[in-house]
Every structure is written in structure tokens, then in C-alpha cells.
Design an enzyme around this catalytic site. Structure first.
Site, PDB file in Angstrom:
ATOM      1  N   LYS A  82       1.214  -1.295  -0.318  1.00  0.00           N
ATOM      2  CA  LYS A  82      -0.417  -0.009  -0.155  1.00  0.00           C
ATOM      3  C   LYS A  82       0.470   1.269  -0.026  1.00  0.00           C
ATOM      4  O   LYS A  82       1.944   1.062   0.172  1.00  0.00           O
ATOM      5  CB  LYS A  82      -0.403  -0.054   1.214  1.00  0.00           C
ATOM      6  CG  LYS A  82      -2.671   0.901   1.326  1.00  0.00           C
ATOM      7  CD  LYS A  82      -3.301   0.898   2.450  1.00  0.00           C
ATOM      8  CE  LYS A  82      -3.767   2.032   2.785  1.00  0.00           C
ATOM      9  NZ  LYS A  82      -5.018   1.535   4.115  1.00  0.00           N
ATOM     10  N   SER A 157     -10.007   1.775   3.476  1.00  0.00           N
ATOM     11  CA  SER A 157      -8.693   2.853   2.117  1.00  0.00           C
ATOM     12  C   SER A 157      -7.782   1.929   1.821  1.00  0.00           C
ATOM     13  O   SER A 157      -6.826   1.951   0.493  1.00  0.00           O
ATOM     14  CB  SER A 157      -7.842   3.783   2.985  1.00  0.00           C
ATOM     15  OG  SER A 157      -6.936   2.969   3.843  1.00  0.00           O
ATOM     16  N   SER A 181     -10.141  -0.975   6.902  1.00  0.00           N
ATOM     17  CA  SER A 181      -8.919  -0.832   5.761  1.00  0.00           C
ATOM     18  C   SER A 181      -8.478  -2.083   4.420  1.00  0.00           C
ATOM     19  O   SER A 181      -8.279  -1.520   3.614  1.00  0.00           O
ATOM     20  CB  SER A 181      -8.192   0.082   6.130  1.00  0.00           C
ATOM     21  OG  SER A 181      -9.049   1.640   6.348  1.00  0.00           O
TER      22      SER A 181
END
Length: 478
Positions: A82, A157, A181
Site C-alpha cells: 500500500k 482504504s 481498511s
């Protein structure tokens, strides 16, 4: 050597064995991945930092290490990180214009571990700014699509990580999970998404996070066995992380049968959340996997304290964002995402009492759940009350016919971050239009391996071949 035509259909163990026994080279893997990323990623916008030359250079070095005698089950396994997880010498932005020119000075702990094990770093995946939104739209990199339906979001996210894994662009994606997330995008893309016990995978250094010690490095894979392999590698002690256990718990394999367990099924988590009927039905059908394995399933809700909700805990995130970014925001150093701007402004206006009250609530939540786990071994509930919704929207407008707030899709996950316990999303079915549904399995601290073992039972029980459906769904919609 074998033709590298089905690399994305192999699991980590199979691909690792093929590389170790020289049926395929790391360079073969690199070229396969490069070709697939170049073909699919422009539509998905899952991987936002991708350099084919960087991937090729790693593969050449890994093959040279192999020739020199290095061997590892992780040799050449494609992984992504990420965009808020540091990769030494590479741009890392946390999805923000504030960090658009930032170069990570060192590897995150988990990145270093995978690099040492010989994994092939494919690139960085898209995330919302500062990983503080429930869908993946970044001011720097735009919006990520769901490979099951390109008109839908993968959630957030860690939406880029989930999209990349579901589309077969990597075998493992690491994200961060501070409120679901990792688990919610896993639910929306048919993946295993594990938020481990706080500190189980050391997470220290890197960007400051709004709630210190709250976020966990999360695992996204296409199978429970791949998730277990990842956890086995990454779970370690590191004194840099104050929550890292000094003695690593012994992990049991997902194929090892669990002793008879008492499992609580809580369809609304005892908080009255609206849930789409087909989500509830798929989750209830998955409970048969536990009964068939000899476990007892009982409907029971945790005895949460009064006012338990994400809203009453939100001052912790708002105050944290204000503390970290408030000065830069007030000086106009960058243009934040409108939602992040609103959160920072709200945080700047909070009182110390509001933050302390949220901390007291978090303590009560932890105590309530710890007491609950004296009577039950595990807790299961939907991961999300809805399946993926259309792009450009922060959340569905209605759930089960009720008008809901923008974060109503996220209500089942944050509470377990505040309690520091492990939680895993496992695919358990599809809705009427063919979008994945996830079941969330929660256990007491350091039961990470055991919740993966339960997830494996759901995986065996579910009638869908998710790995094949993912690819078919993507090509049908592209």
C-alpha cells in the site's frame, strides 16, 4: 522450464516450489507480471507506482541469489505494498499531495522481511489520503476500480491492494487496517483479508498515524493457505513496535483441526446495524461450515458499553489528524482531499475532554469483548452489510431499504481495531449481481492462526471457485 502461463493461478506454495526447483525463473515471473500489469492496471488503477525496470532488476538479482545457493519458499513471489508502507528508495505518498515528492529512507519492517525472503516487489497500490477514507479515491492518483465490476469501488482504504490481488497482479498485498481498511476491501473483492492481533506483524516507523498503535499491517490473499504462509513469515518480534509480543505465539496450520469451539453468531453485532438480506443469508449459510466441523454455533451479541459506535470513537482519528497535519493545513502547504480537510478541521476544534472520553470508551470496549471471549471462543458477523457500490460515492445511500449515513457500510470492522484483536474476512457467497460477500471471523488476541483455520472451513464449504470467478468477471467487464 515450464511455460509461465498459469502463474496467477498458482498459490504461493506452488509458485515457490516451481521457482525453487527451477521449473520457472524469477525473470519468467517478472515478465509475466509486467505483461499483466500493463494490460489490466490502466483500467483498474490498482498499482500506482510501477516500474518494469525495477521489477526486472530485482528478478535478475533474485535469480543470481538462487544460482549462488539461496533458497526460500518466497523466492520470486510477487508482492505489492500500500502507498503508505515505505519501500526504501522508492516514492511513497500515503495518497497525499503533501508527500508527492517523498522518497522512503528505509524499508518498513514487513517490507524488509519479505525482501530478505526473496519476494519480488511489484509496486505500490492506491489508497485514500492518509488511509482515512472507506473507499479508494486519492487526490494524487485518482480512483481504483473493482475487478469484479469496473463500475464499482473495491472499498478502502486498501482498495488498490485488494484490486491488484483480485485481478491476479500479485500473490500477496500488504495494506494497513485501522478500521477495516483491509477486511472491507477483501469482502468487496472476494479475498481473504486478515487484520492480525496488534503488534503480531511489527508496524513501526514510516508515516505517523492518527491513532498511535491502532493500525495493523494487514494481509490480502486469494486463499487462507496463502494468508497463513504470509502470517508465518511476517509474525515476529521487533522492539521498534511497542505492541510486538516478545515471544511469538506458536502457529497451527489451517489444515490442522481445531478443538471443539463455541462460536457466537452476531448478525448485527448487537448494535442494530442494517444489513442487506442477501448478505445476512450468505453469512448464515456459511455457519454450516462450522457446524459440519463439529463446532457449536450460538446466536449471541457482545455486551457492548452504552454509546458504542464508530462515531463516538472518531475524536481519536480527528484529533490525531489535526495533531499531525493541522499546522501544514493551516499554512496551506497542500490541498487535501475534501473529506480529509473536514476531518482535520473537526479535529482542530475538539476539546481534550472529547478525546479522553473516546479513550475511556475504547477501554470499555476492550473489557467487554475480553469478557465475552470467556464464554465464546470466536465471534462471527458480516464483514460489511452491503456488497460493492458504484464508483464516485463514499458509500451506499440505502441499506436494506433504510437511508443511511456515509459510513454505514463500515460499521462492522472498526470496533475490533480498538480492541486489538485479530479479525479476518473470508468470502462466503455472491449477491444477486455476482458481487462477493464476506464473513468476518474474530477471536481473542493471538488467535490469528485459529481464525484462519475457521476461514479455511468456510472456504471449503463455499460453492464458488473465487479464483476463477475473479478472472472471468474481470474479462467479461473489460
Amino acid at each position: 522450464m515450464m511455460a509461465p502461463q498459469n502463474i496467477d493461478e498458482m498459490n504461493i506454495k506452488e509458485l515457490g516450489h516451481a521457482i525453487q526447483t527451477r521449473l520457472i525463473s524469477c525473470c519468467d515471473v517478472a515478465e509475466f507480471v509486467i505483461k499483466k500489469v500493463l494490460a489490466l492496471n490502466p483500467q483498474l488503477n490498482a498499482i500506482v507506482r510501477f516500474d518494469p525496470d525495477y521489477v526486472r532488476a530485482q528478478a535478475l538479482a533474485l535469480d543470481a541469489r538462487h544460482d549462488a545457493g539461496f533458497n526460500s519458499p518466497w523466492l520470486g513471489i510477487p508482492v505489492t505494498f500500500k502507498d503508505n508502507i515505505w519501500i526504501e528508495g522508492r516514492p511513497t505518498s500515503s495518497g497525499s499531495l503533501l508527500y508527492k515528492d517523498f522518497i522512503a529512507p528505509h524499508d518498513a519492517i514487513a517490507v524488509s522481511k519479505l525482501r530478505q525472503a526473496g519476494a519480488l516487489i511489484v509496486g505500490s497500490t492506491n489508497c485514500s489520503e492518509f488511509a482515512c477514507k472507506g473507499f479508494t479515491l486519492s487526490p494524487l492518483h485518482g480512483e481504483t476500480c473493482n475487478p469484479w465490476d469496473m463500475s464499482c469501488t473495491p472499498g478502502g482504504s486498501s482498495g488498490g491492494a485488494a484490486s491488484a490481488t483480485a485481478a491476479g497482479l500479485c500473490h500477496l498485498a500488504l495494506g494497513t487496517d485501522a478500521g477495516g481498511s483491509v477486511r472491507r476491501p477483501a469482502s468487496h473483492t472476494g479475498l481473504i483479508g486478515l487484520k492480525p492481533t496488534s503488534g503480531m506483524i511489527p508496524h513501526a516507523g514510516g508515516f505517523d498515524e492518527p491513532i498511535y498503535g491502532h493500525s495493523a499491517i494487514g494481509i490480502l490473499t486469494r486463499s487462507t493457505h496463502d494468508a497463513f504462509s504470509s502470517l508465518s513469515l511476517l509474525a515476529q518480534h521487533d522492539p521498534a513496535d511497542v505492541q510486538s509480543p516478545p515471544l511469538r505465539p506458536t502457529l497451527c496450520s489451517p489444515i490442522d483441526p481445531l478443538p471443539h469451539s463455541r462460536i457466537a453468531w452476531s448478525p448485527q453485532l448487537g448494535l442494530g446495524f442494517p444489513v442487506e438480506p442477501e448478505v445476512n443469508d450468505a453469512c448464515e449459510a456459511a455457519l454450516e461450515a462450522f457446524r459440519s466441523a463439529g463446532h457449536e454455533v450460538v446466536m449471541a451479541d457482545p455486551p457492548w458499553p452504552q454509546n458504542a459506535s464508530e462515531e463516538t470513537l472518531m475524536p481519536l482519528q480527528l484529533a490525531g489528524l489535526a495533531a499531525i497535519y493541522g499546522d501544514a493545513y493551516q499554512k496551506g502547504q497542500w490541498q487535501p482531499d475534501p473529506d480529509i480537510k473536514a476531518q482535520i478541521e473537526a479535529g482542530l476544534g475538539l476539546s481534550g475532554r472529547a478525546v479522553a472520553e473516546a479513550l475511556e470508551l475504547r477501554k470499555s470496549l476492550y473489557s467487554s469483548l475480553a469478557g465475552f471471549f470467556k464464554d465464546y471462543d470466536f465471534l462471527v458477523c458480516p464483514t460489511t452489510p452491503v456488497t460493492a457500490w458504484p464508483l464516485h460515492k463514499s458509500g451506499p445511500e440505502k441499506i436494506n431499504g433504510q437511508k443511511v449515513a456515509a459510513r454505514a457500510h463500515a460499521v462492522f470492522t472498526p470496533i475490533f481495531n480498538h480492541c486489538n484483536v485479530p479479525a479476518c474476512s473470508v468470502p462466503c457467497g455472491l449477491d444477486h449481481v455476482g458481487l462477493p460477500i464476506g464473513l468476518q471471523i474474530v477471536g481473542p488476541m493471538f488467535s490469528d492462526d485459529k481464525i484462519l483455520a475457521l476461514a479455511a472451513k468456510v472456504e471449503e464449504h463455499t460453492d464458488y471457485d473465487f479464483s476463477r470467478i475473479k478472472l472471468e468477471a474481470y474479462h467479461a467487464g473489460s
